[in-house]
Design an enzyme around this catalytic site. Structure first.
Site, PDB file in Angstrom:
ATOM      1  N   ALA A 122       0.829  -1.209   0.000  1.00  0.00           N
ATOM      2  CA  ALA A 122       0.000   0.000   0.000  1.00  0.00           C
ATOM      3  C   ALA A 122       0.859   1.252   0.000  1.00  0.00           C
ATOM      4  O   ALA A 122       0.606   2.195  -0.744  1.00  0.00           O
ATOM      5  CB  ALA A 122      -0.939  -0.004   1.203  1.00  0.00           C
ATOM      6  N   ASN A 161       3.649  -7.438   5.219  1.00  0.00           N
ATOM      7  CA  ASN A 161       2.901  -8.660   4.904  1.00  0.00           C
ATOM      8  C   ASN A 161       2.834  -8.940   3.409  1.00  0.00           C
ATOM      9  O   ASN A 161       2.597 -10.080   2.998  1.00  0.00           O
ATOM     10  CB  ASN A 161       1.479  -8.575   5.469  1.00  0.00           C
ATOM     11  CG  ASN A 161       1.409  -8.996   6.925  1.00  0.00           C
ATOM     12  OD1 ASN A 161       2.305  -9.655   7.442  1.00  0.00           O
ATOM     13  ND2 ASN A 161       0.343  -8.586   7.605  1.00  0.00           N
ATOM     14  N   ASP A 171       0.373   0.173  15.406  1.00  0.00           N
ATOM     15  CA  ASP A 171       0.875   1.404  16.033  1.00  0.00           C
ATOM     16  C   ASP A 171       0.044   2.636  15.678  1.00  0.00           C
ATOM     17  O   ASP A 171      -0.135   3.536  16.499  1.00  0.00           O
ATOM     18  CB  ASP A 171       2.320   1.670  15.593  1.00  0.00           C
ATOM     19  CG  ASP A 171       3.265   0.522  15.917  1.00  0.00           C
ATOM     20  OD1 ASP A 171       2.839  -0.419  16.605  1.00  0.00           O
ATOM     21  OD2 ASP A 171       4.424   0.576  15.472  1.00  0.00           O
ATOM     22  N   HIS A 200      -7.165 -17.519   8.781  1.00  0.00           N
ATOM     23  CA  HIS A 200      -7.053 -18.205   7.494  1.00  0.00           C
ATOM     24  C   HIS A 200      -7.132 -19.702   7.751  1.00  0.00           C
ATOM     25  O   HIS A 200      -6.481 -20.220   8.660  1.00  0.00           O
ATOM     26  CB  HIS A 200      -5.735 -17.850   6.816  1.00  0.00           C
ATOM     27  CG  HIS A 200      -5.678 -18.210   5.363  1.00  0.00           C
ATOM     28  ND1 HIS A 200      -5.599 -19.518   4.932  1.00  0.00           N
ATOM     29  CD2 HIS A 200      -5.704 -17.447   4.241  1.00  0.00           C
ATOM     30  CE1 HIS A 200      -5.572 -19.536   3.604  1.00  0.00           C
ATOM     31  NE2 HIS A 200      -5.641 -18.292   3.159  1.00  0.00           N
ATOM     32  N   GLU A 237      -4.966 -19.990  -0.660  1.00  0.00           N
ATOM     33  CA  GLU A 237      -6.291 -20.458  -1.040  1.00  0.00           C
ATOM     34  C   GLU A 237      -6.344 -20.906  -2.495  1.00  0.00           C
ATOM     35  O   GLU A 237      -7.198 -21.695  -2.894  1.00  0.00           O
ATOM     36  CB  GLU A 237      -7.273 -19.306  -0.800  1.00  0.00           C
ATOM     37  CG  GLU A 237      -8.727 -19.666  -0.772  1.00  0.00           C
ATOM     38  CD  GLU A 237      -9.518 -18.505  -0.215  1.00  0.00           C
ATOM     39  OE1 GLU A 237     -10.333 -17.959  -0.969  1.00  0.00           O
ATOM     40  OE2 GLU A 237      -9.304 -18.132   0.950  1.00  0.00           O
ATOM     41  N   ARG A 287      -6.640 -24.632  -3.254  1.00  0.00           N
ATOM     42  CA  ARG A 287      -8.006 -25.144  -3.319  1.00  0.00           C
ATOM     43  C   ARG A 287      -8.710 -24.660  -4.578  1.00  0.00           C
ATOM     44  O   ARG A 287      -9.465 -25.404  -5.211  1.00  0.00           O
ATOM     45  CB  ARG A 287      -8.794 -24.709  -2.079  1.00  0.00           C
ATOM     46  CG  ARG A 287      -8.426 -25.496  -0.823  1.00  0.00           C
ATOM     47  CD  ARG A 287      -9.088 -24.911   0.418  1.00  0.00           C
ATOM     48  NE  ARG A 287      -8.368 -23.754   0.916  1.00  0.00           N
ATOM     49  CZ  ARG A 287      -8.956 -22.690   1.465  1.00  0.00           C
ATOM     50  NH1 ARG A 287     -10.281 -22.613   1.530  1.00  0.00           N
ATOM     51  NH2 ARG A 287      -8.238 -21.686   1.917  1.00  0.00           N
ATOM     52  N   ARG A 319     -13.640 -17.849   4.027  1.00  0.00           N
ATOM     53  CA  ARG A 319     -12.611 -18.261   4.977  1.00  0.00           C
ATOM     54  C   ARG A 319     -13.155 -18.509   6.377  1.00  0.00           C
ATOM     55  O   ARG A 319     -12.702 -19.417   7.081  1.00  0.00           O
ATOM     56  CB  ARG A 319     -11.498 -17.211   5.023  1.00  0.00           C
ATOM     57  CG  ARG A 319     -10.673 -17.175   3.757  1.00  0.00           C
ATOM     58  CD  ARG A 319      -9.653 -16.060   3.760  1.00  0.00           C
ATOM     59  NE  ARG A 319      -8.795 -16.151   2.587  1.00  0.00           N
ATOM     60  CZ  ARG A 319      -7.849 -15.281   2.290  1.00  0.00           C
ATOM     61  NH1 ARG A 319      -7.639 -14.238   3.079  1.00  0.00           N
ATOM     62  NH2 ARG A 319      -7.110 -15.439   1.218  1.00  0.00           N
ATOM     63  N   HIS A 322      -4.878 -14.174  10.464  1.00  0.00           N
ATOM     64  CA  HIS A 322      -4.406 -13.776   9.145  1.00  0.00           C
ATOM     65  C   HIS A 322      -4.594 -12.293   8.848  1.00  0.00           C
ATOM     66  O   HIS A 322      -3.650 -11.608   8.466  1.00  0.00           O
ATOM     67  CB  HIS A 322      -5.126 -14.603   8.087  1.00  0.00           C
ATOM     68  CG  HIS A 322      -4.669 -14.342   6.684  1.00  0.00           C
ATOM     69  ND1 HIS A 322      -3.340 -14.299   6.322  1.00  0.00           N
ATOM     70  CD2 HIS A 322      -5.373 -14.104   5.538  1.00  0.00           C
ATOM     71  CE1 HIS A 322      -3.233 -14.072   5.025  1.00  0.00           C
ATOM     72  NE2 HIS A 322      -4.454 -13.919   4.537  1.00  0.00           N
ATOM     73  N   HIS A 323      -5.800 -11.763   9.017  1.00  0.00           N
ATOM     74  CA  HIS A 323      -6.094 -10.402   8.552  1.00  0.00           C
ATOM     75  C   HIS A 323      -7.002  -9.709   9.553  1.00  0.00           C
ATOM     76  O   HIS A 323      -7.918 -10.323  10.112  1.00  0.00           O
ATOM     77  CB  HIS A 323      -6.794 -10.470   7.192  1.00  0.00           C
ATOM     78  CG  HIS A 323      -6.870  -9.160   6.476  1.00  0.00           C
ATOM     79  ND1 HIS A 323      -5.925  -8.749   5.569  1.00  0.00           N
ATOM     80  CD2 HIS A 323      -7.783  -8.145   6.530  1.00  0.00           C
ATOM     81  CE1 HIS A 323      -6.250  -7.563   5.084  1.00  0.00           C
ATOM     82  NE2 HIS A 323      -7.376  -7.175   5.657  1.00  0.00           N
ATOM     83  N   ARG A 375     -13.002 -11.061   4.948  1.00  0.00           N
ATOM     84  CA  ARG A 375     -12.356 -10.664   3.697  1.00  0.00           C
ATOM     85  C   ARG A 375     -12.271 -11.845   2.746  1.00  0.00           C
ATOM     86  O   ARG A 375     -11.902 -12.949   3.144  1.00  0.00           O
ATOM     87  CB  ARG A 375     -10.944 -10.128   3.967  1.00  0.00           C
ATOM     88  CG  ARG A 375     -10.203  -9.754   2.693  1.00  0.00           C
ATOM     89  CD  ARG A 375      -8.855  -9.143   2.993  1.00  0.00           C
ATOM     90  NE  ARG A 375      -7.890 -10.075   3.550  1.00  0.00           N
ATOM     91  CZ  ARG A 375      -7.176 -10.944   2.839  1.00  0.00           C
ATOM     92  NH1 ARG A 375      -7.357 -11.036   1.523  1.00  0.00           N
ATOM     93  NH2 ARG A 375      -6.301 -11.737   3.414  1.00  0.00           N
TER      94      ARG A 375
END
Length: 583
Positions: free
Chosen positions: A148, A177, A356, A377, A390, A393, A414, A518-519, A558
């Site tokens: 990002a 990440n 933070d 996840h 993922e 799968r 998920r 995971h998120h 997500r």
């Protein structure tokens, strides 16, 4: 085989470029230091992208080295294994002759550089090799050098070539990440999809996101992502990204997850491309520089307070600040305070994902939303807690419990799949696939290189190797194959589109998996213009945010492929909008 002299002068990314202003100073620290016990991460550039190494130090020497992310060929694996083995037991950075594989010179160099970076950081050398900065000024400050942050910086530089842009990263390496992301970037109505004959729509993408998020998503944020995603895919391709492969992820109605050819991991590829674009645009990246607060004048944000690697601090004044620090999935105390049920879970997040930024922003009147929405996840490798994408799968793998039986629709969202796994014995199951699935997805080779796969020439042999009933697993796969060929899953409702291939091409493989943190879907409240908001909904002048640090886009859950979409789409938007608003 030929000997390769592996004496490298490692240049930490924090010393890459000159300062934005002219009032900086250099300091050095003592060079003779012991390796400090703990886990340390480093990176290097291989032939096919960034290589990330995790080094475990115990009693001041290397106990274990794990290559946690790489996109190198199978051909180069002997060189990687040799270098990793030679690093164990060391008490200082590597400076040895290694037997490399002919043609694997770049891979060998990248692995050694990654290990050496981790060891230098373990010795405290980030202080020695980084600049110590004093108060200065720039036009735009980006906090966080992951996907990002660099997307924002590059987009801002493209919007106005005259801007002075500084990216601050508290870790010793860039990427966050994003370095570990394997899946891809979701987007609908792209040129890539059209070329592959995939019929998709933005409305269908929107509906999938809202359904997956249990309608808790903020509609304006979802609509903005959907509208800007195909433009962002074209933008990334223009920067040099390979997004020619499009796969299917859980919760998506169509193939829309864009990734490099063959299903290679998206994260290292994306970071290499964004790093090159940043260098081309003369964007300054300062690693080991930790933001500790925001500067304000009246109701506007006017810069940041930063801590140097040596502990000293300085003020960096700017006309706009973009926060792209990621989530808080590595802050287990924070996670469990919000979701006590996640106590004891492992995390898939890098050590810097500690949340933070929330304190800085709430201190000046900003607000957070949906902080308790934390995703686990379903498929983290059970021993080392390495994410198994993922996409495995999506390309045809199934899940079976310790009794060798399927127990859910593997392509459900998920949260649903994770909950189903946790109901099984020991909360662990096996991800099972065949050679056809392995050949269809390049990222599986990374798992093979990390020795995560169990293998059998037959289904029965595989069952014996992993300790599940052979007859049961054989019956399960036979039944699944029959349903796949019929195009209808009568047991769990997996669609024909999601059952891409029958599992009948030997050898057969299994990975023991369990859910892991995971998120974090919650975060700073922002509008569709990426502006950070107060409780009354008004934007804080000069402050923007993008990526996992924000909340509201993903709702309660997500979808796979939307995490990277979030960082590049909204990172790009934040950079463009912040740059334009300066005028």
């Amino acid at each position: 085989m030929r000997p390769l002299l592996a004496l490298h002068v490692l240049i930490i990314w924090g010393v890459m470029l000159a300062s934005c202003s002219n009032d900086d100073d250099n300091t050095t620290a003592p060079t003779e230091q012991l390796l400090q016990d703990g886990e340390w991460t480093g990176s290097g550039e291989g032939r096919s992208g960034t290589i990330i190494a995790k080094v475990v130090v115990k009693n001041h020497q290397v106990e274990q080295v794990t290559i946690v992310s790489q996109s190198e060929s199978v051909f180069a694996q002997d060189a990687i294994n040799s270098i990793v083995a030679s690093a164990v037991g060391r008490q200082e950075p590597m400076s040895v002759e290694v037997d490399g594989v002919t043609g694997a010179t770049l891979t060998s160099t990248g692995v050694i550089d990654a290990i050496n970076m981790a060891l230098l950081i373990a010795m405290g050398s980030q202080v020695e090799m980084s600049q110590t900065y004093r108060d200065g000024t720039c036009d735009i400050v980006v906090v966080g050098a992951g996907g990002a942050g660099l997307s924002a910086a590059v987009a801002a530089a493209e919007t106005d070539k005259n801007l002075k842009i500084v990216v601050l990263e508290k870790q010793g390496i860039i990427g966050g990440n994003t370095n570990y992301s394997t899946g891809g970037i979701n987007a609908a109505e792209t040129d890539v999809q059209r070329a592959l004959g995939i019929e998709d729509s933005k409305q269908l993408f929107y509906d999938d996101i809202m359904r997956g998020g249990k309608q808790q998503n903020i509609p304006s944020l979802v609509r903005s992502l959907v509208e800007h995603a195909p433009i962002t895919i074209s933008w990334l391709i223009g920067l040099g990204a390979d997004l020619s492969d499009v796969g299917l992820m859980g919760g998506s109605s169509m193939k829309r997850t864009h990734r490099p050819k063959g299903g290679t991991a998206i994260g290292p590829h994306l970071m290499k491309m964004l790093k090159m674009a940043s260098e081309k645009d003369n964007i300054e990246i300062r690693t080991s520089n930790k933001v500790i607060g925001l500067l304000t004048a009246g109701d506007a944000v006017t810069g940041v307070r930063v801590q140097n690697a040596d502990g000293s601090s300085y003020r960096l004044t700017a006309k706009a600040v973009i926060i792209a620090t990621g989530g808080f999935g590595a802050n287990l105390a924070m996670v469990t305070s919000l979701q006590p049920s996640l106590s004891g879970f492992a995390t898939l997040n890098h050590p810097g994902a500690t949340g933070d930024a929330f304190n800085w922003v709430t201190a000046i009147g900003g607000v957070t939303i949906q902080m308790a929405n934390i995703q686990i996840h379903p498929t983290a490798e059970a021993t080392n807690h390495i994410l198994i994408t993922e996409a495995v799968r999506g390309n045809g793998a199934i899940l079976v419990n310790l009794g060798g039986q399927r127990f859910c629709n593997e392509m459900d969202t998920r949260d649903v799949v994770s909950a189903a796994i946790l109901k099984q014995e020991a909360g662990e199951v096996f991800l099972v696939f065949d050679q056809a699935v392995r050949q269809s997805l390049a990222s599986i080779e990374t798992y093979a290189n990390q020795h995560l796969l169990s293998e059998g020439a037959t289904v029965e042999e595989l069952a014996s190797r992993v300790g599940i009933p052979a007859e049961s697993l054989s019956e399960t796969i036979s039944r699944y194959n029959a349903q796949q060929k019929a195009g209808r899953d009568d047991d769990f409702g997996r669609s024909a589109t999601e059952m891409t291939v029958p599992l009948e091409t030997p050898p057969f493989y299994a990975v023991r998996v369990t859910p892991a943190i995971h998120h974090t879907m919650g975060g700073l409240s922002v509008n569709a213009e990426t502006q950070v908001l107060r409780a009354d909904g008004s934007p804080i002048p000069g402050l923007y945010a993008a990526g996992e640090v924000t909340g509201g886009l993903h709702g309660a859950n997500r979808l796979g492929g939307n995490g990277v979409a979030d960082i590049v789409v909204n990172g790009r938007l934040a950079g463009m909008i912040a740059s334009k608003n300066l005028k």
